[in-house]
Design an enzyme around this catalytic site. Sequence first.
Site, mmCIF file in Angstrom:
data_model
loop_
_atom_site.group_PDB
_atom_site.id
_atom_site.type_symbol
_atom_site.label_atom_id
_atom_site.label_comp_id
_atom_site.label_asym_id
_atom_site.label_seq_id
_atom_site.Cartn_x
_atom_site.Cartn_y
_atom_site.Cartn_z
ATOM 1 N N LEU A 44 0.888 -1.155 0.000
ATOM 2 C CA LEU A 44 0.000 0.000 0.000
ATOM 3 C C LEU A 44 0.926 1.205 0.000
ATOM 4 O O LEU A 44 1.785 1.342 0.885
ATOM 5 C CB LEU A 44 -0.894 -0.030 1.249
ATOM 6 C CG LEU A 44 -2.091 0.906 1.289
ATOM 7 C CD1 LEU A 44 -3.016 0.669 0.098
ATOM 8 C CD2 LEU A 44 -2.865 0.713 2.580
ATOM 9 N N ASP A 45 0.799 2.038 -1.011
ATOM 10 C CA ASP A 45 1.710 3.166 -1.171
ATOM 11 C C ASP A 45 1.777 4.028 0.078
ATOM 12 O O ASP A 45 0.820 4.108 0.848
ATOM 13 C CB ASP A 45 1.272 4.050 -2.342
ATOM 14 C CG ASP A 45 1.343 3.334 -3.671
ATOM 15 O OD1 ASP A 45 2.224 2.479 -3.827
ATOM 16 O OD2 ASP A 45 0.515 3.636 -4.539
ATOM 17 N N ARG A 46 2.884 4.707 0.231
ATOM 18 C CA ARG A 46 3.109 5.586 1.386
ATOM 19 C C ARG A 46 2.016 6.653 1.497
ATOM 20 O O ARG A 46 1.605 7.015 2.596
ATOM 21 C CB ARG A 46 4.483 6.231 1.218
ATOM 22 C CG ARG A 46 4.920 7.099 2.352
ATOM 23 C CD ARG A 46 6.346 7.556 2.111
ATOM 24 N NE ARG A 46 6.689 8.630 3.030
ATOM 25 C CZ ARG A 46 7.709 9.417 2.865
ATOM 26 N NH1 ARG A 46 8.509 9.282 1.828
ATOM 27 N NH2 ARG A 46 7.960 10.359 3.735
ATOM 28 N N SER A 48 -1.060 6.339 0.582
ATOM 29 C CA SER A 48 -2.378 5.713 0.703
ATOM 30 C C SER A 48 -2.541 5.215 2.135
ATOM 31 O O SER A 48 -1.566 4.987 2.840
ATOM 32 C CB SER A 48 -2.508 4.546 -0.278
ATOM 33 O OG SER A 48 -2.373 5.006 -1.605
ATOM 34 N N ARG A 143 0.084 1.608 -8.235
ATOM 35 C CA ARG A 143 -0.722 2.840 -8.181
ATOM 36 C C ARG A 143 -1.953 2.761 -9.090
ATOM 37 O O ARG A 143 -2.406 3.753 -9.654
ATOM 38 C CB ARG A 143 0.138 4.049 -8.478
ATOM 39 C CG ARG A 143 1.285 4.181 -7.469
ATOM 40 C CD ARG A 143 2.158 5.387 -7.663
ATOM 41 N NE ARG A 143 1.530 6.642 -7.334
ATOM 42 C CZ ARG A 143 1.395 7.150 -6.112
ATOM 43 N NH1 ARG A 143 1.818 6.458 -5.069
ATOM 44 N NH2 ARG A 143 0.847 8.319 -5.925
#
Length: 182
Positions: A44-46, A48, A143
């Site tokens: 999970l992206d930073r 998000s 993403r």
Amino acid sequence: MTRLIVFNKPYDVLSQFTDVKSPTPRATLSDFMQVPGVYPAGRLDRDSEGLLLLTDDGRLQARIADPRFLQEKTYLVQVEGEPDDAALAALRAGVRLNDGMTLPARARRIAAPDLWPRDPPVRFRKTVPDCWIELTIREGRNRQVRRMTAAAGHPTLRLVRWSVGAWSLDGLAPGEWREVVV
């Protein structure tokens, strides 16, 4: 016994336990838990927030994270503008990204969810409206949700993964986690 941890990853936290390559310290999973032997099932992206699953079982990790298993992931997405029926239909049909077409998704407008405040808050612009959509995908490209909403003409402002398969964030505040039976 297989361990599975449901974690509500806060904004600006890396989906890993260490960050040795950064010249400036960044928050990691180890700031929130010390559970030996578990690893994130997916990323999970930073920038998000939301559900991150961690397990000690490689097969379970693959079933959760590997795109060929088509595990459903549901996101609550605050987008710029107000998507019309055509924009939602595009998301439902699949949109063309630079790495090919996405699979069809489920997409619908929703009322603003009752979420925790984000720190820092999402930028507010008086002249540009925003709204929330619920988007369910079965892939896990880099993403992907952000790229999908942008392709539909509505860039993502805030992204919260709410569920993966049968597991959800229900009842967890940012930074909290619980172990569940698999």
